[in-house]
Design a protein around this motif. Structure first.
Motif, short mmCIF file in Angstrom:
data_model
loop_
_atom_site.label_atom_id
_atom_site.label_comp_id
_atom_site.label_asym_id
_atom_site.label_seq_id
_atom_site.Cartn_x
_atom_site.Cartn_y
_atom_site.Cartn_z
N LYS A 131 15.88 -39.28 -23.29
CA LYS A 131 17.12 -38.86 -22.89
C LYS A 131 17.71 -38.95 -22.41
N THR A 132 17.49 -38.19 -21.05
CA THR A 132 17.52 -37.45 -19.88
C THR A 132 17.55 -38.89 -18.90
N PHE A 133 16.99 -39.16 -19.24
CA PHE A 133 17.21 -40.90 -18.26
C PHE A 133 18.25 -41.49 -18.72
N TRP A 134 18.44 -41.91 -20.00
CA TRP A 134 19.68 -42.61 -20.13
C TRP A 134 20.91 -42.27 -20.23
N ARG A 135 20.88 -40.35 -20.41
CA ARG A 135 22.26 -39.99 -20.30
C ARG A 135 22.39 -40.27 -18.74
N MET A 136 21.83 -39.90 -17.38
CA MET A 136 22.04 -39.59 -16.01
C MET A 136 21.91 -40.98 -15.54
N SER A 137 22.20 -41.68 -16.63
CA SER A 137 22.12 -43.34 -16.39
C SER A 137 23.85 -43.85 -15.96
N VAL A 138 24.23 -43.12 -17.04
CA VAL A 138 25.61 -44.37 -18.32
C VAL A 138 26.40 -43.30 -16.62
N LEU A 139 26.42 -42.29 -16.62
CA LEU A 139 26.89 -41.41 -14.84
C LEU A 139 27.12 -41.74 -14.14
N LEU A 140 25.53 -42.78 -14.17
CA LEU A 140 25.97 -43.03 -12.13
C LEU A 140 26.77 -43.93 -11.70
N PRO A 141 27.62 -44.47 -12.76
CA PRO A 141 29.24 -45.75 -11.98
C PRO A 141 30.12 -44.68 -11.85
N TYR A 142 29.98 -43.74 -11.82
CA TYR A 142 31.37 -42.49 -12.24
C TYR A 142 30.55 -41.83 -10.28
N VAL A 143 29.31 -41.43 -10.16
CA VAL A 143 29.36 -40.61 -8.80
C VAL A 143 29.67 -41.94 -7.75
N MET A 144 29.63 -43.52 -8.21
CA MET A 144 29.90 -44.27 -7.35
C MET A 144 31.49 -44.24 -6.30
N ALA A 145 30.96 -44.29 -5.32
CA ALA A 145 33.52 -44.41 -4.86
C ALA A 145 34.04 -45.64 -4.88
N PRO A 146 35.21 -45.21 -5.58
CA PRO A 146 36.31 -45.90 -6.15
C PRO A 146 35.99 -47.34 -5.43
N VAL A 147 36.42 -47.00 -3.67
CA VAL A 147 36.57 -47.99 -2.87
C VAL A 147 35.13 -49.11 -2.86
N ALA A 148 33.44 -48.64 -2.84
CA ALA A 148 33.17 -49.87 -3.30
C ALA A 148 32.60 -50.20 -4.24
N VAL A 149 32.93 -49.94 -5.51
CA VAL A 149 32.69 -50.40 -6.47
C VAL A 149 34.48 -51.30 -6.76
#
Length: 342
Positions: A131-149
């Motif tokens: 569970k922890t792995f999947w929950r952290m995985s869905v948060l990774l895009p939010y951590v990325m810089a908006p300019v990089a995305v």
């Protein structure tokens, strides 16, 4: 005998406190303790409000003042012109194009984002492995810089050699002009927004789902309700406060979108014909492209009024569609049924 009478007299009504006697004066330490209980909560929260007044409230009020002036950058002063700046903004065709594009991108991003976040949260609420792995995985895009995305997705949606068009041509479909067609440019920008914010909203909804008492679902299972019925009658009504928060924050963020359209091409001006020009990008062009801070401030307040109106509409719709009772009726019926079986 005399001694006994004396003791009785000494312990009698004479020693009881007189209700008419004046109250005892509190010492300084007692007063300080009372003041501490009353004042200390306000002292604890005061740093936030002081900081907000300096970096938040003051710029808002100052922007309102500038919006009624013709601002001179050289003298750092302005001439009062009333509502002329607002009238000029509303008379521009670019403003209405930006307003249309903003609402289009907002709808293409917020609606699918909320549905997908709800689905992901419901899946993560199940008893799955890691569970922890999947929950952290869905948060990774939010951590990325908006300019990089924005840079990554702008290359993926390239008109000539983008990854998406290469896949389309490989399966026999025509390539899409992502930077020329207004609708498809909105789809590309909305995809960037959904990629970055879906996981964030999913975790907020997941936290609200886990706060729902499990006995509600047990009672619904006893009543014979399937998974969809439990979600519709228990989970969704219980998420009403969280849904209101997510919808309002998505509305504010969707109508203030800037990074993604700014980085969608090399110029960052919303396209040659304003295909993906948004209100915030139009505000940036007026303020820092034309250096007209009075008109930019007026546009900022128009955007504020639009966000406030849409937020109130979303609040009313959410309260009307999502009921309050949630699982209360379900749990009561389940308890009655359990009692009858016993």
């Amino acid at each position: 005998m005399t001694t006994t009478a004396t003791r009785t007299t000494e312990s009698g009504p004479a020693d009881r406190p007189d209700p008419r006697r004046e109250p005892r004066v509190l010492s300084f330490s007692h007063k300080l303790s009372r003041w501490d209980l009353k004042v200390s909560p306000y002292l604890y929260i005061s740093p936030f409000f002081i900081l907000f007044a300096i970096v938040g409230l003051f710029p808002i009020v100052y922007t309102a003042v500038i919006s009624f002036q013709e601002w001179d950058l050289v003298r750092n002063s302005g001439t009062f012109v009333g509502f002329d700046q607002y009238i000029w903004i509303l008379s521009q065709a670019d403003f209405w194009i930006a307003l249309r594009n903003t609402f289009s991108i907002f709808l293409l991003s917020s609606v699918p984002q909320l549905i997908l976040a709800m689905f992901i949260a419901a899946m993560l609420d199940k008893n799955i492995r890691s569970k922890t792995f999947w929950r952290m995985s869905v948060l990774l895009p939010y951590v990325m810089a908006p300019v990089a995305v924005a840079l990554i997705f702008s290359n993926m949606f390239g008109d000539n050699h983008g990854l998406v068009n290469n896949i389309l041509t490989s399966i026999g479909l025509e390539p899409i002009q992502w930077h020329k067609d207004p609708f498809w440019s909105h789809v590309a920008i909305a995809t960037m927004v959904n990629f970055r914010w879906t996981g964030y909203n999913a975790l907020i909804l997941l936290a609200a789902m886990q706060a729902v008492p499990r006995e509600y679902y047990e009672a619904a299972t006893v009543d014979g309700a399937n998974a969809f019925r439990q979600f519709w009658s228990i989970t969704l009504p219980s998420l009403k406060p969280t849904l209101i928060f997510v919808i309002i924050t998505s509305t504010i963020g969707g109508l203030q979108i800037f990074d993604e359209p700014r980085m969608f091409d090399q110029t960052g001006r919303g396209g040659a014909a304003g295909q993906w020009l948004t209100i915030t990008l139009y505000l940036y062009n007026i303020g820092w492209g034309e250096f007209n801070f009075g008109r930019a401030a007026a546009l900022a307040w128009i955007l504020f009024i639009i966000i406030l109106a849409i937020g109130l509409i979303n609040l009313a719709i959410t309260r009307a569609l999502v009921r309050d009772e949630g699982g209360r009726g379900v749990i009561q019926r389940g308890r009655r049924r359990k009692g009858a079986q016993q």
